[in-house]
Structures are given as C-alpha cells and as structure tokens.
Design a protein around this motif. Structure first.
Motif, short mmCIF file in Angstrom:
data_model
loop_
_atom_site.label_atom_id
_atom_site.label_comp_id
_atom_site.label_asym_id
_atom_site.label_seq_id
_atom_site.Cartn_x
_atom_site.Cartn_y
_atom_site.Cartn_z
N ALA A 1 0.84 -1.20 0.00
CA ALA A 1 0.00 0.00 0.00
C ALA A 1 0.88 1.25 0.00
O ALA A 1 1.49 1.58 1.02
CB ALA A 1 -0.93 0.00 1.20
N ASP A 2 0.96 1.90 -1.15
CA ASP A 2 1.74 3.12 -1.29
C ASP A 2 1.23 3.85 -2.53
O ASP A 2 0.97 3.21 -3.55
CB ASP A 2 3.24 2.79 -1.45
N ASP A 3 1.09 5.15 -2.44
CA ASP A 3 0.52 5.89 -3.57
C ASP A 3 1.55 6.24 -4.64
O ASP A 3 1.21 6.82 -5.66
CB ASP A 3 -0.19 7.16 -3.09
N HIS A 4 2.82 5.87 -4.43
CA HIS A 4 3.86 6.15 -5.41
C HIS A 4 4.14 4.89 -6.24
O HIS A 4 4.64 3.90 -5.70
CB HIS A 4 5.15 6.61 -4.74
N ALA B 1 -1.66 -8.33 -3.74
CA ALA B 1 -2.45 -7.16 -4.15
C ALA B 1 -1.66 -5.89 -3.86
O ALA B 1 -0.72 -5.89 -3.07
CB ALA B 1 -3.79 -7.12 -3.41
N GLU B 2 -2.07 -4.81 -4.55
CA GLU B 2 -1.48 -3.51 -4.32
C GLU B 2 -2.60 -2.49 -4.08
O GLU B 2 -3.72 -2.67 -4.55
CB GLU B 2 -0.64 -3.07 -5.52
N GLU C 1 -8.23 1.41 -0.21
CA GLU C 1 -7.90 0.22 -0.99
C GLU C 1 -7.09 -0.77 -0.14
O GLU C 1 -7.24 -1.99 -0.29
CB GLU C 1 -7.12 0.60 -2.24
N ALA C 2 -6.24 -0.26 0.73
CA ALA C 2 -5.44 -1.14 1.60
C ALA C 2 -6.35 -1.96 2.51
O ALA C 2 -6.15 -3.16 2.69
CB ALA C 2 -4.47 -0.30 2.44
N ILE C 3 -7.35 -1.31 3.08
CA ILE C 3 -8.29 -2.02 3.95
C ILE C 3 -9.07 -3.06 3.16
O ILE C 3 -9.23 -4.21 3.61
CB ILE C 3 -9.26 -1.01 4.61
N GLN C 4 -9.55 -2.69 1.99
CA GLN C 4 -10.31 -3.62 1.16
C GLN C 4 -9.47 -4.83 0.76
O GLN C 4 -9.93 -5.97 0.80
CB GLN C 4 -10.82 -2.89 -0.09
N ALA C 5 -8.21 -4.58 0.39
CA ALA C 5 -7.33 -5.68 -0.02
C ALA C 5 -7.02 -6.60 1.16
O ALA C 5 -6.98 -7.82 1.01
CB ALA C 5 -6.03 -5.12 -0.61
#
Length: 217
Positions: free
Chosen positions: A11-14, A35-36, A42-46
């Motif tokens: 989980a990183d926006d870069h 997953a990314e 999105e991190a929580i969902q993944a």
C-alpha cells in the motif's frame, strides 16, 4: 523444514515505490505479493479480501492515511501483521502507528535486507523497528529520575502491566481473556503494544524481561 508462504499487500501511492518493492518481494523465495493499493481505503479492502500475512503500508496516502488504515486492518483482519514503511520518523508518527497496531516501523531508506528481515519478523509474530526508530522509542520510554522507580516497566499502562504479569505467570491468551474479562482481540492488541514498548520480538523474550523485573510470581 519449509516455512509457510508470506503473502503481502503493498500500500503506497507512489508507483515507483510499489514497483521497487514488488520486484524485491517477487524475487524472494517464499514471499508473494497478492495485491497492491494506492490509498488507505484500498489497503483495507485488499486486507479484508486477501487476509495477507503482512500489509506493507506507507503513512501518507490519499483518501485515508496509513494510521487509520492500520487501525482498520487490525480490526477487520487481525491475523494480518502491519509493517509501516515510510519516510516519516517523527515521534508523533511512530507512536501513532504503534498505538494503531503496527508491528513494525522502518524507513524508506532501509536496504533490501533490512526490509526483508522486518517482513519476516512481523510475519512470524515479532515486533521490529528500524535502528533510528528503536533508539528514539527507547529514549522516549525510558523513565526519568522522578518516574516511579519502584514500578516495573513504567512505560506500560496499568492494563498492559496486568497482561504482562499474567504472561510471565505462564497463562495463554485465552486464559488471560478469562482472567481479565477481555476479548481475544483486545488482549492481542495489548500484547502487541507490550512487545513494541519493551522492544521484544516474541513471548519468550517478554517473559524473561517480566520475570527479571519480578512479575509473574
């Protein structure tokens, strides 16, 4: 003996950071990126969907930051260990992550070996901090001359000290839940916080520290 596969959500926006981490982890035997995510939601969902062994998360992300994402993941996927990988090393960020339930905190300047070591540590139930972070935590949590010198581990809350005392007495998590009337997840969170504050990697080290301080009798 083969070790269980470590599954990871990044989980990183870069994109460049995610690409580098994906390349590192994908080339490591026994580790698989499932997953990314580009933001906290999105991190929580993944994490909820894949239940990875480890969520590797940045702190500053759009929509929902890494602290709030960590707190939510600990709640919805308690078997997932959260490892923070960030550029922020200020005290507020470090302690916010620990309070949210992160089991590790390392800086983005860390080398590949340090990242993999931290990943394996939290995957196995340990707690780990990068060297500079560990020194900062130790300095902040060390008691001053006027801080209750006769009280073991003054950096712990009263409840955490109760839990540690029962751990040192040999009680399992379920027995601690019954003894203190707490939920399993609550006891697990207390134990994660204890490990972080005492800078121990596992239950055995915590027991040794606690018994040396007179707990568990």
């Amino acid at each position: 003996m083969s070790h269980p596969e470590i599954t990871v959500v990044l989980a990183d926006d870069h994109p460049v950071v995610r690409s580098g981490l994906r390349a590192l982890l994908s080339s490591t035997p026994g580790v698989r990126v499932v997953a990314e995510a580009v933001n906290g939601r999105e991190a929580i969902q993944a994490a909820a969907a894949y239940r990875p062994t480890v969520l590797l998360v940045d702190l500053q992300m759009p929509e929902l930051d890494g602290i709030d994402a960590t707190r939510a993941v600990v709640a919805v996927a308690p078997s997932t260990a959260v490892l923070v990988l960030t550029m922020f090393e200020d005290d507020e960020s470090v302690f916010a992550a620990v309070r949210a339930g992160a089991r590790g905190y390392i800086l983005k300047g860390a080398g590949p070996d340090e990242i993999l070591r931290a990943l394996r540590c939290v995957a196995e139930g340990g707690v780990i901090f990068g060297p500079s972070i560990a020194r900062r935590i130790d300095a902040l949590l060390s008691p001053g001359p006027d801080d209750l010198p006769n009280l073991p581990f003054p950096q712990l809350t009263e409840r955490e000290r109760e839990v540690l005392d029962l751990i040192a007495a040999g009680l399992a998590n379920g027995q601690i839940c019954d003894k203190l009337g707490l939920a399993v997840k609550t006891v697990g969170n207390h134990i994660s916080s204890i490990f972080a504050k005492l800078q121990v990697a596992d239950r055995a080290q915590a027991i040794v520290r606690a018994r040396d301080a007179g707990l568990g009798r």
